[in-house]
Scaffold this active site. Structure first.
Site, short mmCIF file in Angstrom:
data_model
loop_
_atom_site.label_atom_id
_atom_site.label_comp_id
_atom_site.label_asym_id
_atom_site.label_seq_id
_atom_site.Cartn_x
_atom_site.Cartn_y
_atom_site.Cartn_z
N LYS A 98 23.54 0.98 24.17
CA LYS A 98 22.78 -0.25 24.35
C LYS A 98 21.51 0.07 25.13
CE LYS A 98 23.52 -4.78 23.66
NZ LYS A 98 24.45 -5.45 22.72
P1 NAD Z 1 18.48 -14.57 20.99
O1 NAD Z 1 17.35 -13.95 21.71
O2 NAD Z 1 18.36 -14.85 19.55
O3 NAD Z 1 18.86 -15.96 21.74
C1 NAD Z 1 19.12 -16.01 23.11
C2 NAD Z 1 19.25 -17.48 23.51
O4 NAD Z 1 19.67 -17.54 24.86
C3 NAD Z 1 17.94 -18.26 23.40
O5 NAD Z 1 18.22 -19.54 22.87
C4 NAD Z 1 17.51 -18.38 24.85
O6 NAD Z 1 16.70 -19.52 25.12
C5 NAD Z 1 18.86 -18.50 25.53
N1 NAD Z 1 18.80 -18.22 26.96
C6 NAD Z 1 18.16 -17.20 27.59
N2 NAD Z 1 18.28 -17.33 28.91
C7 NAD Z 1 19.05 -18.43 29.13
C8 NAD Z 1 19.53 -19.08 30.28
N3 NAD Z 1 19.27 -18.61 31.49
N4 NAD Z 1 20.29 -20.20 30.12
C9 NAD Z 1 20.56 -20.69 28.89
N5 NAD Z 1 20.13 -20.11 27.77
C10 NAD Z 1 19.38 -19.00 27.89
O7 NAD Z 1 19.74 -13.65 21.30
P2 NAD Z 1 21.07 -13.48 20.43
O8 NAD Z 1 20.88 -12.35 19.52
O9 NAD Z 1 21.50 -14.81 19.92
O10 NAD Z 1 22.10 -12.99 21.57
C11 NAD Z 1 22.79 -13.92 22.41
C12 NAD Z 1 23.99 -13.22 23.03
O11 NAD Z 1 24.85 -12.74 21.99
C13 NAD Z 1 23.67 -12.00 23.88
O12 NAD Z 1 24.59 -11.93 24.95
C14 NAD Z 1 23.89 -10.84 22.94
O13 NAD Z 1 24.17 -9.64 23.60
C15 NAD Z 1 25.08 -11.34 22.17
N6 NAD Z 1 25.26 -10.71 20.85
C16 NAD Z 1 24.29 -10.75 19.91
C17 NAD Z 1 24.50 -10.16 18.67
C18 NAD Z 1 23.49 -10.23 17.55
O14 NAD Z 1 23.82 -9.80 16.43
N7 NAD Z 1 22.31 -10.79 17.75
C19 NAD Z 1 25.70 -9.49 18.42
C20 NAD Z 1 26.69 -9.47 19.40
C21 NAD Z 1 26.46 -10.09 20.62
#
Ligand code: NAD
Length: 425
Positions: free
Chosen positions: A110
């Protein structure tokens, strides 16, 4: 074991607490325990980029490679101010367990860049991405370490990484290097359905929970923290099953509507407002601290780590928490939830649809094929279903919680590999 140098998110302590708990219950081989308690390599790069106004800025980038006993390192790249070595280390370790649990031929990695991407133009973001890729050099590669999207990174950023990496190779091998990243756009070797794979997988695990408990999802109320890739797609699929989204929180605010929020209208609004839900008309803006206390049946944290802590855990009404995000619950809050009868679908299982989708993209690229979305979603559903049942069975056999059960499945698989192959020399 390596020592910590800097701590912002506290996620490293959580992942080690979870690991030690499972390793104790499993009586994991002492030598293998030592190997897995350490990371294989930690890459920190400082690289200069020219800004639009001609200034030079220097950025900090990270890639932590935890373990590759089962295959190349795999895991996302995040663009966020909280990215540092501690966060990258914790998230890399979670990736090792996640890929092992899903039965994939990968290890865990990561990383990311410590920036607030909203402060930069598209051109600046492209130069930051390309220069970061160049700085990582041969530390990444299709058979070495394969990044993917995470918080604030997307298919466009993956395309820039693939192009930069391939451009540093000889012309005859360029096309063989495009799968250095997954989560690419469709015109650049992307997989149909990879965009929704994580949110889809979150909902598959919720369906498995519902089947196990003979619960009807239709009419159930849920709340989602984070309305990006994972939050939106999880809302989309759960809404399709007749469940009702009653509150959403993102970095720009918290919105509530007891009659239900339509995920499609909210997504349309967010895509016109730089991804933010602020200003959405069909729901009421409520104070951020009220979010976790909203009356509902399912909570889906899909934003950052350590969002559920002793400060807010007692407000939670839902009996099920499906961890779309990585590490959204800290250790103390988890102890509270488990001892009060809450069910947690752990991140390494709940959000594994993303890395399973990435695996199929990587395979598709290796075989120079193009797969159809229906087949892709079916394959993801199958793999998550298997991991879910193994988790529940193992937890049941050891009379423990689902997170520890999931860790046990993952650790046993890695332990077997080390026992068979031994440790060089
Ligand atoms: P993204 O950037 O698309 O979205 C992140 C969201 O979180 C946004 O809506 C943002 O406004 C919100 N956010 C940020 N800070 C915040 C706060 N303090 N309070 C409330 N909301 C807040 O990211 P994503 O890809 O959707 O990832 C989200 C989570 O899922 C992360 O923990 C990531 O590690 C995990 N994840 C993502 C994937 C993937 O395929 N994208 C896979 C596995 C896990």
């Amino acid at each position: 074991m390596k020592t910590l140098t800097k701590k912002k998110t506290g996620m490293y302590e959580n992942v080690m607490h979870q690991f030690n708990r499972a390793a104790d219950q499993l009586d994991l081989d002492k030598g293998i325990r030592k190997i897995l308690a350490s990371t294989n390599s930690e890459i920190v790069v400082h690289f200069p980029v020219k800004m639009d106004d001609g200034r030079i800025e220097v950025f900090n980038g990270y890639r932590v490679q935890h373990n590759n006993a089962l295959g190349p390192y795999k895991g996302g790249l995040r663009f966020h101010p909280t990215v540092d070595i501690d966060a990258a280390r914790a998230l890399a370790i979670w990736m090792t367990w996640k890929t092992a649990l899903a039965g994939l031929p990968y290890g865990g990695g990561k990383g990311g860049v410590e920036i607030d991407p909203t402060k930069y133009s598209q051109g600046e973001l492209e130069r930051i991405t390309r220069r970061f890729t160049y700085a990582l050099g041969e530390n990444i590669g299709p058979d070495v370490d394969i990044p993917a999207p995470d918080v604030n990174t997307n298919p466009q950023i993956m395309a820039w990484i693939a192009d930069t990496f391939a451009s540093t190779k000889s012309p005859s091998t360029r096309m063989k290097n495009l799968h250095v990243v997954t989560g690419k756009p469709m015109g650049s070797g992307g997989l149909e359905g990879r965009d929704r794979a994580t949110g889809f997988g979150v909902v598959v695990t919720i369906q498995e929970w519902a089947k196990l408990n003979e619960v009807e999802l239709k009419g159930k109320k849920f709340i989602v923290q984070g309305f990006g890739n994972v939050g939106y797609w999880a809302s989309h699929f759960l809404n399709q099953l007749g469940a009702k989204l009653v509150a959403v929180q993102d970095a720009s605010g918290t919105y509530f509507n007891k009659e239900g929020i339509d995920p499609e209208s909210l997504n349309e609004h967010a895509s016109k407002h730089q991804g933010n839900i602020a200003g959405f008309g069909n729901a009421t803006l409520i104070p951020n601290e009220e979010f976790f206390g909203v009356e509902c049946d399912i909570v889906i944290p899909a934003a950052l780590g350590n969002q559920i802590t002793m400060e807010n855990v007692e407000k939670i009404k839902a009996k099920l928490i499906a961890e779309g995000a990585n590490g959204p619950i800290d250790s103390a809050a988890e102890d509270y939830l488990l001892s009060n009868g809450f069910k947690i679908i752990p991140d390494i299982l709940c959000n594994s649809g993303g890395v399973i989708g990435s695996y199929y993209e990587w395979l598709q690229n290796k075989r120079s094929e193009n797969w159809k979305i229906e087949n892709v979603l079916e394959m993801i559903e199958d793999k998550i279903g298997i991991a879910f049942r193994k988790t529940v069975d193992t937890a049941h056999q050891h009379n423990t919680d689902w997170r520890t059960g999931a860790y046990m499945v993952a650790l046993k698989r890695i332990e077997q590999t080390y026992k068979e192959r031994g440790v060089f020399p």
